[in-house]
Enzyme design. Structure first.
Site, short mmCIF file in Angstrom:
data_model
loop_
_atom_site.label_atom_id
_atom_site.label_comp_id
_atom_site.label_asym_id
_atom_site.label_seq_id
_atom_site.Cartn_x
_atom_site.Cartn_y
_atom_site.Cartn_z
N ARG A 151 74.69 33.50 15.55
CA ARG A 151 74.89 34.80 16.21
C ARG A 151 73.71 35.16 17.11
O ARG A 151 73.87 35.90 18.08
CB ARG A 151 75.01 35.92 15.16
CG ARG A 151 76.30 35.93 14.41
CD ARG A 151 76.35 37.13 13.49
NE ARG A 151 75.96 38.32 14.23
CZ ARG A 151 75.75 39.51 13.70
NH1 ARG A 151 75.90 39.67 12.41
NH2 ARG A 151 75.40 40.52 14.45
N LYS A 198 68.32 38.66 22.71
CA LYS A 198 69.69 39.06 22.35
C LYS A 198 69.83 40.57 22.32
O LYS A 198 70.80 41.13 22.84
CB LYS A 198 70.05 38.47 20.98
CG LYS A 198 71.31 39.04 20.37
CD LYS A 198 71.57 38.52 18.98
CE LYS A 198 70.91 39.27 17.87
NZ LYS A 198 71.57 40.51 17.40
N ARG A 200 73.99 51.19 7.67
CA ARG A 200 73.65 51.22 9.09
C ARG A 200 74.39 52.39 9.74
O ARG A 200 75.40 52.23 10.40
CB ARG A 200 73.96 49.86 9.74
CG ARG A 200 73.19 48.76 9.02
CD ARG A 200 73.24 47.45 9.71
NE ARG A 200 72.45 47.39 10.91
CZ ARG A 200 72.24 46.28 11.61
NH1 ARG A 200 72.78 45.15 11.21
NH2 ARG A 200 71.51 46.30 12.70
N ASP A 223 63.02 42.60 11.74
CA ASP A 223 63.72 41.35 12.01
C ASP A 223 62.85 40.12 11.77
O ASP A 223 63.33 38.98 11.87
CB ASP A 223 64.27 41.33 13.45
CG ASP A 223 65.54 42.16 13.59
OD1 ASP A 223 66.00 42.73 12.58
OD2 ASP A 223 66.08 42.24 14.71
C1 UD1 Z 1 68.64 47.12 16.02
C2 UD1 Z 1 68.70 45.62 16.09
C3 UD1 Z 1 68.32 45.01 14.75
C4 UD1 Z 1 67.00 45.54 14.29
C5 UD1 Z 1 66.95 47.05 14.33
C6 UD1 Z 1 65.57 47.62 14.03
C7 UD1 Z 1 70.44 45.25 17.71
C8 UD1 Z 1 71.83 44.77 17.98
N1 UD1 Z 1 70.06 45.24 16.44
O1 UD1 Z 1 69.62 47.53 15.06
O2 UD1 Z 1 68.27 43.61 14.93
O3 UD1 Z 1 66.78 45.11 12.94
O4 UD1 Z 1 67.34 47.53 15.62
O5 UD1 Z 1 64.62 47.09 14.91
O6 UD1 Z 1 69.69 45.57 18.60
N2 UD1 Z 1 69.71 54.91 11.48
C9 UD1 Z 1 70.25 56.11 11.07
N3 UD1 Z 1 71.14 56.73 11.91
C10 UD1 Z 1 71.51 56.20 13.10
C11 UD1 Z 1 70.95 54.98 13.52
C12 UD1 Z 1 70.04 54.35 12.68
O7 UD1 Z 1 69.94 56.61 9.99
O8 UD1 Z 1 72.32 56.81 13.81
C13 UD1 Z 1 68.73 54.22 10.61
C14 UD1 Z 1 69.24 52.85 10.15
O9 UD1 Z 1 70.04 52.96 8.99
C15 UD1 Z 1 67.92 52.14 9.90
C16 UD1 Z 1 66.99 52.71 10.97
O10 UD1 Z 1 67.58 53.93 11.39
O11 UD1 Z 1 67.42 52.48 8.63
C17 UD1 Z 1 66.79 51.84 12.18
O12 UD1 Z 1 68.05 51.46 12.71
P1 UD1 Z 1 68.26 51.10 14.25
O13 UD1 Z 1 66.94 51.02 14.93
O14 UD1 Z 1 69.29 52.01 14.82
O15 UD1 Z 1 68.85 49.66 14.15
P2 UD1 Z 1 70.04 49.05 14.99
O16 UD1 Z 1 70.05 49.63 16.37
O17 UD1 Z 1 71.28 49.09 14.17
#
Ligand code: UD1
Length: 430
Positions: free
Chosen positions: A397, A22, A122, A305
């Site tokens: 989902r 996904k 997030r 995850d």
């Molecule tokens: C993606 C996955 C999710 C998984 C996560 C971590 C998708 C749709 N979702 O989520 O299932 O749990 O990766 O493997 O692919 N962060 C910041 N600033 C940012 C972006 C992220 O501080 O701009 C922080 C987040 O709050 C979190 C960490 O970085 O603590 C990791 O987040 P991220 O890897 O970006 O997760 P997602 O891409 O949202």
């Protein structure tokens, strides 16, 4: 509203086929807007998040044609809008990939701010930082993220946190920027590599995906491609842990065992046998589970995850286990439900201290988010007695045919409509 009715106690035995990832499918579908040619994608999981994204894409004039359940043909040459504010799209996290993709191709994009599972703050600051570094203006207003640029120019970007979403989003936009972009402290997850492979198959020039440093040389245009999405590491891991939770013997088919190494290593520490057979991994759990400690980390560490699913397994292991969640701060919400099933778990900050119990007992439980939902289903499958699992839309989902795949392994699980079917079930089983 649908629920799962689960009668626990059956060991899961047999084979299960894993679908496409996904979290790779979502950015790959979004990236299909980056060419006017036709893109053919296979192994797309038929889950709610991918369908919501495809509906939103169709809503702005993109031709999205499902060839069969898992293959889709996309042509974005007649796109009529770069504003996406579909009501459903804000419920999925991956809506933000349309920003990177459309900004790259059209130099403008407006998308509803992303939602997704409520597992903590997030932030999207690293996405924004990346877009700005490429020369885009970014504004957050009225629940939308609006970006535009005269031109995008490659840049050197250091990510302050390792973020899957920000790495992919910047990679999308930078593929069509002028000159060279370097992303440092990039995420290394298999889906990041899959998106890079997809873009390269469209003519992009991306090197280093899967390492800390990704180098992108922008190209003028991308062309059509034929691509198959990588198998889902998290779906595979969930079935591996289902075997452990139910003392079963499951062959998990169509996987890349390398992507599952952190999960396999922890299962072996708990006393399970894990063996690799080409693109299959077999998990056998024939003795009492032992405790272990786990900390979630970016890939190749233990995936956040998979944290709820491993907590469910460790809740049944002898001794005290400690699980530390280092990615999302609000990812233990399901523990209260698990305690209602007999688990002995204390959560202190980002740590769960788990004293193993010999069994869970069935209960009425409510799913708080996608992965926690899958984990609670594993708990219910291993439990003594019946469970009614509410809010299964979260599970739908991200897991295709979850109940059917579990049933094929011998689980007693079925989907019912709330209330009426449950009353019938009670009559039949009393
Ligand atoms: C993606 C996955 C999710 C998984 C996560 C971590 C998708 C749709 N979702 O989520 O299932 O749990 O990766 O493997 O692919 N962060 C910041 N600033 C940012 C972006 C992220 O501080 O701009 C922080 C987040 O709050 C979190 C960490 O970085 O603590 C990791 O987040 P991220 O890897 O970006 O997760 P997602 O891409 O949202």
């Amino acid at each position: 509203m649908e629920q799962y009715l689960i009668r626990g106690g059956n060991s899961l035995v047999g084979e299960v086929e894993i679908g496409g990832a996904k979290n790779a499918a979502l950015p790959i579908l979004a990236a299909s807007v980056m060419t006017d040619d036709t893109v053919h994608i296979e192994n797309v999981p038929d889950v709610r998040d991918t369908n919501v994204l495809m509906d939103a894409m169709a809503g702005i004039g993109i031709i999205v044609k499902k060839e069969d359940r898992h293959s889709v043909t996309i042509n974005a040459s007649n796109i009529n809008n770069t504003v996406v504010c579909d009501d459903n799209i804000k419920k999925i996290r991956a809506s933000y990939y349309l920003i990177g993709a459309m900004l790259g191709k059209y130099k403008t994009a407006e998308v509803t701010l992303p939602g997704g599972c409520d597992i903590g703050c997030r932030a999207i600051d690293q996405h924004i930082k990346g877009f700005r570094a490429l020369g885009a203006e970014v504004v957050l207003e009225h629940g939308m993220i609006r970006t535009k640029a005269e031109r995008l120019v490659g840049s050197h970007i250091y990510m302050d946190v390792v973020s899957v979403g920000a790495t992919i989003n910047v990679m999308l936009a930078a593929s069509l920027a002028e000159g060279k972009t370097i992303i440092e402290n990039a995420a290394k997850e298999p889906h990041v590599v899959d998106v890079a492979n997809f873009l390269n198959s469209m003519g992009a020039n991306i090197k280093g995906a899967g390492t800390d440093v990704i180098r992108i040389r922008g190209v003028q245009r991308l062309h059509g491609t034929d691509y198959a999405i990588v198998p889902d590491q998290i779906e595979a891991g969930t079935f591996m842990l289902a075997a452990a939770a139910t003392k079963g013997d499951v062959m998990v088919k169509n996987v890349i065992p390398k992507h599952l190494e952190s999960i396999s290593a922890k299962l072996i520490e708990t006393g399970c046998e894990v063996s690799e057979h080409g693109d299959q991994v077999r998990v056998v759990c024939s003795r009492n589970l032992r405790h272990t400690h786990i900390k979630t980390l970016p890939y190749p560490g233990f995936p956040t995850d998979m944290q709820p699913q491993i907590t469910v397994v460790l809740g049944l292991a002898e001794g005290t286990s400690i699980v530390t969640e280092s990615i999302f701060e609000n990812r233990f919400k399901y523990v209260d439900e698990l305690i209602r099933m007999g688990a002995d778990i204390k959560v202190e900050g980002n740590t769960a201290i788990i004293d193993g119990v010999s069994k869970y007992t069935g209960a009425g439980i409510s799913v708080p988010d996608l992965r926690a939902g899958a984990a609670l289903v594993l708990a219910a499958l291993s439990a003594e007695g019946e469970s009614v699992v509410d809010n299964i839309r979260y599970i739908q989902r991200g897991y295709e045919d979850f109940d059917i795949k579990l049933r094929n392994l011998g689980a007693d699980i079925r989907v019912v409509e709330r209330d009426t079917d449950y009353r019938n079930f009670k009559l039949l089983t009393s």
